[in-house]
Design an enzyme around this catalytic site. Sequence first.
Site, PDB file in Angstrom:
ATOM      1  N   GLY A  48     -27.506  75.636 -23.979  1.00  0.00           N
ATOM      2  CA  GLY A  48     -26.203  75.065 -23.657  1.00  0.00           C
ATOM      3  C   GLY A  48     -25.812  75.229 -22.203  1.00  0.00           C
ATOM      4  CB  CYS A  49     -26.857  77.338 -19.484  1.00  0.00           C
ATOM      5  SG  CYS A  49     -25.914  78.686 -20.215  1.00  0.00           S
TER       6      CYS A  49
END
Length: 140
Positions: A48-49
């Site tokens: 999710g980064c």
Amino acid sequence: MLPPIATIIENFEFIEDWEERYRYLIELGRALPPADAALHAEANKVQGCASQVWLDLSVDRSGPDPRLHLRGDSDAHIVRGLVALMIALFDGKTPKDAAETDAFALYTRLGLGEHLTPQRSNGVRAMADRIHRDAVRLAA
């Protein structure tokens, strides 16, 4: 060596210029110890980064209360500073205290959400969620 989270908060509140705050955030990232190859294992990668981020959370059970120990790294300077912020906030807490800590509230308090990209905010939320999930699991 990272300063305590209270010192980091005071420094952010003292620094008014956002270019200086960015430099301070990068400086925090540089204060992290160098990452070894084991930290960069796929199991430690935070999903999710936008940048690559690795977090390793373990528990030190040598004292009367178990305490979290975090290590982290990123391939981007500012994100490495955000990793350092998470480590300063959570390292040394009990799993129960960590599970009750709202890391995104600190991110908001420091005004980072207003000055960093939405992708960076999503990355901070992903790091905070990962630490929270691991702390809850360890507190049980």
